[in-house]
Design a protein around this motif. Structure first.
Motif, short mmCIF file in Angstrom:
data_model
loop_
_atom_site.label_atom_id
_atom_site.label_comp_id
_atom_site.label_asym_id
_atom_site.label_seq_id
_atom_site.Cartn_x
_atom_site.Cartn_y
_atom_site.Cartn_z
N ASP A 28 -11.78 -1.86 3.71
CA ASP A 28 -10.64 -0.96 3.90
C ASP A 28 -9.43 -1.84 4.24
OD1 ASP A 28 -8.69 0.64 5.45
OD2 ASP A 28 -10.17 2.23 5.23
N ARG B 98 0.46 -4.16 4.17
CA ARG B 98 -0.77 -4.47 4.92
C ARG B 98 -1.01 -5.97 4.78
NH1 ARG B 98 -1.19 0.57 7.13
NH2 ARG B 98 -1.06 2.11 5.48
N GLY C 253 -6.96 2.36 -1.08
CA GLY C 253 -6.97 1.61 0.17
C GLY C 253 -8.16 0.69 0.31
N ARG D 194 -6.60 -1.01 5.44
CA ARG D 194 -5.85 -0.55 6.61
C ARG D 194 -6.51 -0.99 7.91
NH1 ARG D 194 -6.04 3.48 2.66
NH2 ARG D 194 -4.00 3.87 1.76
N ASP E 16 0.85 -1.19 0.00
CA ASP E 16 0.00 0.00 0.00
C ASP E 16 0.89 1.24 0.00
OD1 ASP E 16 -2.15 1.79 0.37
OD2 ASP E 16 -2.21 1.45 2.53
#
Length: 103
Positions: A72, A39, A60, A74, A34
């Motif tokens: 998402d 991630r 993302g 993250r 990312d």
């Protein structure tokens, strides 16, 4: 004590690329570069049995290839229906050019 597992060379996963890994004792994991930050999330969609590694990554957000729901990358939080349940996220580290799963 957490176990460290080498996944790949950091240089082998370009920005915006992703790769699926199977680590003993875990469900399949998805590693994503990312923007230079790595991630690690569960690879299985929480809505239906589908590998997110076959999905589409936009910024993302990762989209499931089966029904188009999104998450998402993250936080693991579901972003669009039909997905509602959050994906697990996992700790990773990079040392000497190697990406490790800190499980």
């Amino acid at each position: 004590m957490a176990e460290r597992t080498a996944l790949c060379q950091a240089s082998s996963l370009e920005v915006g690329a992703m790769a699926r890994f199977e680590v003993a004792g875990e469900d399949p994991l998805l590693l994503i570069n990312d923007g230079g930050e790595f991630r690690l999330i569960d690879d299985d969609c929480t809505h239906a049995i589908a590998s997110l590694s076959e999905g589409r990554l936009e910024g993302g957000v990762i989209f499931c290839p089966l029904h188009g729901g999104s998450f998402d990358i993250r936080t693991g939080k579901a972003r669009s229906l039909p997905c509602k349940q959050t994906l697990r996220t996992h700790k990773v580290s990079v040392k000497d050019g190697v990406v490790y799963y800190e499980g």
